[in-house]
Design a protein around this motif. Structure first.
Motif, mmCIF file in Angstrom:
data_model
loop_
_atom_site.group_PDB
_atom_site.id
_atom_site.type_symbol
_atom_site.label_atom_id
_atom_site.label_comp_id
_atom_site.label_asym_id
_atom_site.label_seq_id
_atom_site.Cartn_x
_atom_site.Cartn_y
_atom_site.Cartn_z
ATOM 1 N N LEU A 9 -13.714 -1.427 -11.426
ATOM 2 C CA LEU A 9 -15.064 -1.846 -11.641
ATOM 3 C C LEU A 9 -15.900 -1.976 -10.014
ATOM 4 O O LEU A 9 -16.929 -1.427 -9.849
ATOM 5 N N ILE A 10 -15.331 -2.861 -9.186
ATOM 6 C CA ILE A 10 -15.840 -3.209 -7.988
ATOM 7 C C ILE A 10 -15.701 -1.677 -7.233
ATOM 8 O O ILE A 10 -16.795 -1.688 -6.588
ATOM 9 N N GLN A 11 -14.840 -1.109 -7.206
ATOM 10 C CA GLN A 11 -15.006 0.413 -6.554
ATOM 11 C C GLN A 11 -15.900 1.082 -6.867
ATOM 12 O O GLN A 11 -16.694 1.757 -6.105
ATOM 13 N N LEU A 12 -16.128 1.059 -8.303
ATOM 14 C CA LEU A 12 -17.046 1.876 -9.000
ATOM 15 C C LEU A 12 -18.579 1.596 -8.407
ATOM 16 O O LEU A 12 -19.290 2.352 -8.137
ATOM 17 N N ARG A 13 -18.834 0.305 -8.523
ATOM 18 C CA ARG A 13 -20.193 -0.071 -7.843
ATOM 19 C C ARG A 13 -20.314 0.225 -6.715
ATOM 20 O O ARG A 13 -21.509 0.335 -6.462
ATOM 21 N N PHE A 93 -38.129 7.216 -7.693
ATOM 22 C CA PHE A 93 -38.219 5.911 -8.361
ATOM 23 C C PHE A 93 -37.426 5.855 -9.422
ATOM 24 O O PHE A 93 -36.705 5.097 -9.760
ATOM 25 N N ALA A 94 -37.383 7.035 -10.226
ATOM 26 C CA ALA A 94 -36.516 7.254 -11.650
ATOM 27 C C ALA A 94 -35.024 7.304 -11.199
ATOM 28 O O ALA A 94 -34.298 6.830 -11.599
ATOM 29 N N GLU A 95 -34.799 7.859 -9.822
ATOM 30 C CA GLU A 95 -33.509 8.084 -9.373
ATOM 31 C C GLU A 95 -32.687 6.712 -9.291
ATOM 32 O O GLU A 95 -31.880 6.448 -9.565
ATOM 33 N N ILE A 96 -33.556 5.948 -8.547
ATOM 34 C CA ILE A 96 -33.098 4.451 -8.200
ATOM 35 C C ILE A 96 -32.974 3.701 -9.272
ATOM 36 O O ILE A 96 -32.001 2.779 -9.420
ATOM 37 N N GLN A 97 -34.044 3.717 -10.123
ATOM 38 C CA GLN A 97 -33.893 3.006 -11.575
ATOM 39 C C GLN A 97 -32.853 3.309 -12.219
ATOM 40 O O GLN A 97 -32.114 2.518 -12.659
ATOM 41 N N LYS A 98 -32.274 4.619 -12.379
ATOM 42 C CA LYS A 98 -30.935 4.815 -13.111
ATOM 43 C C LYS A 98 -29.763 4.388 -12.631
ATOM 44 O O LYS A 98 -29.051 4.241 -13.128
ATOM 45 N N LEU A 99 -29.708 4.568 -11.249
ATOM 46 C CA LEU A 99 -28.697 3.969 -10.596
ATOM 47 C C LEU A 99 -28.486 2.615 -10.487
ATOM 48 O O LEU A 99 -27.332 2.066 -10.841
ATOM 49 N N SER A 104 -25.780 -2.121 -12.866
ATOM 50 C CA SER A 104 -26.098 -3.179 -13.788
ATOM 51 C C SER A 104 -24.942 -3.286 -14.901
ATOM 52 O O SER A 104 -24.404 -4.396 -15.319
ATOM 53 N N ARG A 105 -24.726 -2.165 -15.718
ATOM 54 C CA ARG A 105 -23.744 -1.694 -16.322
ATOM 55 C C ARG A 105 -22.210 -2.216 -16.097
ATOM 56 O O ARG A 105 -21.320 -2.878 -16.576
ATOM 57 N N VAL A 106 -21.917 -1.908 -14.778
ATOM 58 C CA VAL A 106 -20.682 -2.098 -14.235
ATOM 59 C C VAL A 106 -20.322 -3.329 -14.191
ATOM 60 O O VAL A 106 -19.649 -4.123 -14.490
ATOM 61 N N ASN A 107 -21.585 -4.175 -13.737
ATOM 62 C CA ASN A 107 -21.703 -5.545 -13.311
ATOM 63 C C ASN A 107 -21.468 -6.264 -14.854
ATOM 64 O O ASN A 107 -20.734 -7.296 -14.788
ATOM 65 N N LEU A 108 -22.058 -5.797 -15.671
ATOM 66 C CA LEU A 108 -21.781 -6.527 -17.145
ATOM 67 C C LEU A 108 -20.371 -6.370 -17.586
ATOM 68 O O LEU A 108 -19.645 -7.369 -17.927
ATOM 69 N N ASP A 109 -19.870 -5.089 -17.336
ATOM 70 C CA ASP A 109 -18.279 -4.908 -17.626
ATOM 71 C C ASP A 109 -17.431 -5.927 -16.772
ATOM 72 O O ASP A 109 -16.669 -6.759 -17.111
ATOM 73 N N LEU A 110 -17.685 -5.878 -15.414
ATOM 74 C CA LEU A 110 -17.219 -6.956 -14.638
ATOM 75 C C LEU A 110 -17.014 -8.459 -15.148
ATOM 76 O O LEU A 110 -16.321 -9.175 -15.207
ATOM 77 N N LEU A 111 -18.240 -8.773 -15.421
ATOM 78 C CA LEU A 111 -18.378 -10.080 -16.002
ATOM 79 C C LEU A 111 -17.567 -10.332 -17.137
ATOM 80 O O LEU A 111 -16.965 -11.508 -17.135
ATOM 81 N N GLU A 112 -17.181 -9.430 -18.073
ATOM 82 C CA GLU A 112 -16.531 -9.579 -19.286
ATOM 83 C C GLU A 112 -15.104 -9.560 -18.964
ATOM 84 O O GLU A 112 -14.391 -10.460 -19.213
ATOM 85 N N GLU A 113 -14.638 -8.940 -18.024
ATOM 86 C CA GLU A 113 -13.345 -8.891 -17.209
ATOM 87 C C GLU A 113 -13.144 -10.214 -16.594
ATOM 88 O O GLU A 113 -12.000 -11.075 -16.869
#
Ligand code: ZN
Length: 117
Positions: A9-13, A93-99, A104-113
């Motif tokens: 997850l850290i690599q992914l983010r 703006f949309a591109e950055i928001q999407k990324l 944020s989703r990766v960080n949520l998963d990381l939080l769960e881990e």
């Protein structure tokens, strides 16, 4: 094995953060095109016809709609020579928001881990 998942997850983010484009041109809002009415007396485009129907107006012109907080929206007319810049800014703006959402989703998963230990 739990540690591997965290590293992954850290690599992914990190990869996502590296894909982040230059934000300096980012522009929030949405572009629309519509007819406008000048309401000048005698305007042949705007004046009411015999049936009381409003004329078709001028345009279509390009309007940038921007949220101004408190549910208020600013509507900014965009001259045609600036339309492409505006479109690029909106896209950025949309591109950055999407990324950012992906990060944020990766960080949520990381939080769960991290809670698992
Ligand atoms: Zn008019």
């Amino acid at each position: 094995m739990v540690k591997d998942k965290k590293d992954e997850l850290i690599q992914l983010r990190k990869r996502l953060a590296k894909r982040m484009p230059d934000p300096s041109t980012a522009l929030a809002g949405s572009l629309m095109s519509r007819m406008i009415h000048c309401n000048k007396p005698g305007c042949r485009y705007c004046e009411k016809g015999k049936k009381g129907k409003r004329g078709k107006g001028h345009g279509p012109i390009c309007i940038l709609s921007v949220s101004a907080g408190n549910r208020r929206v600013r509507q900014i007319p965009i001259p045609s020579h600036l339309k492409q810049d505006v479109q690029e800014g909106l896209h950025r703006f949309a591109e950055i928001q999407k990324l950012l959402k992906q990060v944020s989703r990766v960080n949520l998963d990381l939080l769960e881990e991290r809670k698992k230990r």
